[in-house]
Write an enzyme that holds these catalytic residues in place. Structure first.
Site, PDB file in Angstrom:
ATOM      1  N   CYS A   1      13.716   9.938   6.715  1.00  0.00           N
ATOM      2  CA  CYS A   1      13.734   9.380   8.004  1.00  0.00           C
ATOM      3  C   CYS A   1      15.172   9.402   8.975  1.00  0.00           C
ATOM      4  CB  CYS A   1      13.355   8.014   8.177  1.00  0.00           C
ATOM      5  SG  CYS A   1      14.128   7.285   6.660  1.00  0.00           S
TER       6      CYS A   1
ATOM      7  N   LYS B   1       0.855  -0.983  -0.112  1.00  0.00           N
ATOM      8  CA  LYS B   1       0.128   0.030   0.102  1.00  0.00           C
ATOM      9  C   LYS B   1       0.827   1.150   0.047  1.00  0.00           C
ATOM     10  CE  LYS B   1      -1.820   2.882   1.887  1.00  0.00           C
ATOM     11  NZ  LYS B   1      -1.512   4.319   1.516  1.00  0.00           N
TER      12      LYS B   1
ATOM     13  N   GLU C   1      10.598  15.798  15.188  1.00  0.00           N
ATOM     14  CA  GLU C   1      11.046  15.438  13.845  1.00  0.00           C
ATOM     15  C   GLU C   1      10.378  16.669  13.037  1.00  0.00           C
ATOM     16  OE1 GLU C   1       9.617  12.062  11.541  1.00  0.00           O
ATOM     17  OE2 GLU C   1      11.788  11.691  11.255  1.00  0.00           O
TER      18      GLU C   1
ATOM     19  N   GLU D   1       9.638   1.669  11.029  1.00  0.00           N
ATOM     20  CA  GLU D   1      10.878   2.426  10.785  1.00  0.00           C
ATOM     21  C   GLU D   1      10.009   3.599  10.800  1.00  0.00           C
ATOM     22  OE1 GLU D   1      12.546   5.096   9.872  1.00  0.00           O
ATOM     23  OE2 GLU D   1      12.740   4.431   7.661  1.00  0.00           O
TER      24      GLU D   1
HETATM   25  P1  NAI Z   1       1.973   8.878   7.616  1.00  0.00           P
HETATM   26  O1  NAI Z   1       2.600   7.837   8.794  1.00  0.00           O
HETATM   27  O2  NAI Z   1       0.441   9.034   7.885  1.00  0.00           O
HETATM   28  O3  NAI Z   1       1.761   8.014   6.414  1.00  0.00           O
HETATM   29  C1  NAI Z   1       2.795   6.791   5.912  1.00  0.00           C
HETATM   30  C2  NAI Z   1       1.912   5.669   5.303  1.00  0.00           C
HETATM   31  O4  NAI Z   1       0.953   5.223   6.296  1.00  0.00           O
HETATM   32  C3  NAI Z   1       1.300   6.142   4.002  1.00  0.00           C
HETATM   33  O5  NAI Z   1       1.095   5.077   3.027  1.00  0.00           O
HETATM   34  C4  NAI Z   1      -0.276   6.343   4.602  1.00  0.00           C
HETATM   35  O6  NAI Z   1      -1.272   6.148   3.553  1.00  0.00           O
HETATM   36  C5  NAI Z   1      -0.558   5.221   5.733  1.00  0.00           C
HETATM   37  N1  NAI Z   1      -1.289   5.311   6.796  1.00  0.00           N
HETATM   38  C6  NAI Z   1      -1.787   6.758   7.107  1.00  0.00           C
HETATM   39  N2  NAI Z   1      -2.649   6.591   8.104  1.00  0.00           N
HETATM   40  C7  NAI Z   1      -2.912   5.342   8.284  1.00  0.00           C
HETATM   41  C8  NAI Z   1      -3.834   4.316   9.206  1.00  0.00           C
HETATM   42  N3  NAI Z   1      -4.566   4.850  10.096  1.00  0.00           N
HETATM   43  N4  NAI Z   1      -3.460   2.818   8.916  1.00  0.00           N
HETATM   44  C9  NAI Z   1      -2.519   2.259   7.893  1.00  0.00           C
HETATM   45  N5  NAI Z   1      -1.867   3.157   7.376  1.00  0.00           N
HETATM   46  C10 NAI Z   1      -1.977   4.465   7.345  1.00  0.00           C
HETATM   47  O7  NAI Z   1       2.577  10.046   7.590  1.00  0.00           O
HETATM   48  P2  NAI Z   1       2.437  11.563   6.680  1.00  0.00           P
HETATM   49  O8  NAI Z   1       1.033  11.745   7.108  1.00  0.00           O
HETATM   50  O9  NAI Z   1       2.495  11.119   5.170  1.00  0.00           O
HETATM   51  O10 NAI Z   1       3.449  12.574   7.255  1.00  0.00           O
HETATM   52  C11 NAI Z   1       3.353  12.948   8.644  1.00  0.00           C
HETATM   53  C12 NAI Z   1       4.840  13.058   9.451  1.00  0.00           C
HETATM   54  O11 NAI Z   1       5.241  11.644   9.500  1.00  0.00           O
HETATM   55  C13 NAI Z   1       5.944  13.734   8.585  1.00  0.00           C
HETATM   56  O12 NAI Z   1       5.701  15.098   9.136  1.00  0.00           O
HETATM   57  C14 NAI Z   1       6.986  13.078   9.260  1.00  0.00           C
HETATM   58  O13 NAI Z   1       7.502  13.524  10.496  1.00  0.00           O
HETATM   59  C15 NAI Z   1       6.640  11.632   9.380  1.00  0.00           C
HETATM   60  N6  NAI Z   1       6.787  10.616   8.396  1.00  0.00           N
HETATM   61  C16 NAI Z   1       8.112   9.741   8.548  1.00  0.00           C
HETATM   62  C17 NAI Z   1       8.529   8.947   7.561  1.00  0.00           C
HETATM   63  C18 NAI Z   1       9.777   8.340   7.568  1.00  0.00           C
HETATM   64  O14 NAI Z   1      10.544   7.984   6.566  1.00  0.00           O
HETATM   65  N7  NAI Z   1      10.049   7.688   8.958  1.00  0.00           N
HETATM   66  C19 NAI Z   1       7.946   9.155   6.218  1.00  0.00           C
HETATM   67  C20 NAI Z   1       6.635   9.913   6.061  1.00  0.00           C
HETATM   68  C21 NAI Z   1       6.166  10.540   7.142  1.00  0.00           C
END
Ligand code: NAI
Ligand code: MG
Length: 484
Positions: free
Chosen positions: A289, A180, A386, A255
């Site tokens: 990240c 996904k 972060e 992660e």
């Molecule tokens: P997010 O954690 O909401 O999204 C990442 C993935 O999780 C996407 O595929 C999203 O569709 C999915 N997702 C979101 N809600 C979900 C749920 N309830 N159940 C299952 N899957 C779900 O992150 P977002 O909103 O894109 O970014 C927010 C913050 O998260 C960023 O500002 C950053 O701080 C952090 N982040 C960290 C990342 C990393 O590489 N560790 C990557 C992206 C975001």
């Protein structure tokens, strides 16, 4: 604007070896973050599509995919790696357009994806069990077996790299995967499906369902037919994924990012350190990240290093991905407002320098000038949270003990780097810092696919990359035969 490099549909899911519209027929807009313009539509997959994908993956495990010997899985992955390389220009253009990352950085991601496929292709038939000396009359051995169906929920910042390290390793072990991708950037996940198809992967081995996190993502993480979930993204969603997995009692790899420090001691080679110190913070506009968002600098070299860091910052240029400057836009208006919110919270700090947004940057794009903040106290919000944007804070320290206390003073522990020429200090600090990866006199080690990666604390748990990932994507069976 259409994206000429595309050679596969963007508004469909890839399930059971076929491109299928989402069951509900719904789509989501596909935005180019460099311009803010909608350039197409992607599928808004939901529970029905996830159910179909998990069913296809389950069938694949007992079908053609499940029957392939390990070396044939490896051969398919290797073939896929070569196909990725043959599409390098197209994939780089697609990723640059979809994610907003400068073309050179997008190209590096394509090469990394190819390396993951080569590495895990080569490893597929080299994961051995053990024979265990035991009581007389017994022969005991272990088998590494796939979990079964693995779910992969990935973010938008490095889609190709994260698909390579998680799906690549899971496939090498013989799992069937449901991926996904993030709603903000799923084009190269769909390309991955198209290339897997071209490479000849049996149907159902790889399924891709784009959609919202709260819909397709939640359905995948809650699905009782999934035996392992790997997730890269935010801390709160990581908690939701782990909770959902706990209800099904399945393992997770999380992660979740970090606040990774670089410790610059007074004897460091500053000429060598300088490019790393900055690049590690601004690569992919800080949306990494393992970004280094904290620079911990010994007070005796603080002022001179700050001047040199500031000069580098002033030379940084921001613009559309296809202009290939130092930084592109952020992924979305939402991410830009998160970062702008942090910068507003840092108004009390000294802004040592900013980069420049190019005149050619379209006004609808999500641009933020890279910002270097100085004199930051270790407990300031900007030194602890972060930010996920091109913002680095410089924190002075007086001695090694204090530097390590500051380094360990956040909830995260993903990576850290130590700049010093003292061998003893390198060893001490590397042991004392809580993180999953430590770099000595470098940062990131070129991102090697061979190097196990993952965090502790709020950075998550489990390891991806390297051979270590193959243990995470498999389960161990012990067989004890009594024969007297
Ligand atoms: P997010 O954690 O909401 O999204 C990442 C993935 O999780 C996407 O595929 C999203 O569709 C999915 N997702 C979101 N809600 C979900 C749920 N309830 N159940 C299952 N899957 C779900 O992150 P977002 O909103 O894109 O970014 C927010 C913050 O998260 C960023 O500002 C950053 O701080 C952090 N982040 C960290 C990342 C990393 O590489 N560790 C990557 C992206 C975001
Ligand atoms: Mg989110």
């Amino acid at each position: 604007m259409t994206l000429a490099a595309l050679w596969y549909p963007t508004d469909k899911c890839f399930i059971d070896g076929r491109w299928q519209p989402p069951a509900n027929g719904k789509t989501l807009p596909l935005e180019n973050p460099s311009t803010g313009q909608v350039i197409g539509q992607i599928a808004r997959g939901s529970k029905d599509d996830i159910d179909a994908a998990v069913a296809a993956a389950t069938a694949a495990r007992t079908g053609d995919w499940g029957h392939l010997p390990a070396f044939e899985r490896g051969r398919l992955l290797g073939h896929m790696g070569r196909l990725v390389l043959s599409h390098v220009d197209q994939l780089a253009e697609i990723e640059a357009t979809d994610v907003g990352k400068p073309l050179k950085q997008a190209r590096a991601d394509v090469l990394a994806l190819a390396r993951y496929l080569e590495f895990y292709g080569g490893a597929a038939d080299k994961i051995m069990g053990e024979t265990i000396p035991y009581l007389n009359g017994y022969t005991v051995y272990t088998l590494r077996e796939p979990h079964g169906v693995t779910g992969h929920i990935i973010p938008w910042n490095y889609p190709m790299q994260i698909i390579g390290r998680s799906v690549g390793a899971a496939l090498a072990m013989g799992n069937a995967c449901v991926l996904k991708p993030a709603e903000e950037a799923c084009l190269t996940a769909l390309a991955f499906a198209a290339i897997a198809d071209e490479a000849g992967f049996p149907r159902g081995a790889i399924n891709v369902v784009p959609g919202l996190g709260t819909e397709a993502g939640a359905a995948l993480s809650e699905h009782s037919g999934v035996q392992h979930i790997s997730f890269t993204g935010s801390v709160p969603v990581g908690g939701l994924i782990q909770t959902a997995a706990a209800r099904n009692v399945v393992p997770v790899t999380l992660e979740l990012g970090g606040k990774s420090p670089q410790l610059v001691f007074e004897d460091a080679d500053l000429d060598a350190a300088l490019p790393y110190l900055v690049n590690a913070g601004i690569q992919n506009a800080g949306q990494t990240c393992s970004a280094s968002s904290r620079l911990l600098v010994h007070r005796s070299i603080h002022d001179q290093l700050l001047d040199r860091l500031a000069a580098r910052y002033r030379a940084l240029r921001v613009g559309p991905a296809m202009s290939d400057l130092d930084l592109g836009p952020l992924i979305s208006a939402n991410q830009k407002s998160i970062v702008a919110g942090y910068l507003a919270k840092g108004r009390d700090l000294e802004c040592a320098a900013k980069g420049e947004i190019s005149q050619s940057a379209p006004t609808g794009g999500h641009y933020i000038a890279p910002t270097l903040l100085a004199g930051v106290a270790p407990d300031h919000t900007l030194a602890r949270d972060e930010i996920f944007g091109p913002v680095q804070v410089v924190i002075p320290f007086d001695d090694e003990e204090q530097a390590i206390a500051i380094a360990n003073g956040t909830d995260f522990g993903l990576v850290a780097s130590i700049w010093t020429n003292s061998g003893a200090r390198q060893m001490r600090a590397a042991k004392a810092i809580r993180a999953g990866q430590i770099f000595i006199n470098n940062y990131g080690a070129g991102g090697g696919v061979e190097l196990p990666f993952g965090g502790i604390g709020k950075s998550g748990h489990g390891r991806e990359k390297g051979f270590e990932a193959l243990y995470g994507f498999s389960t161990l069976k012990t067989i004890a035969a009594l024969h007297n």
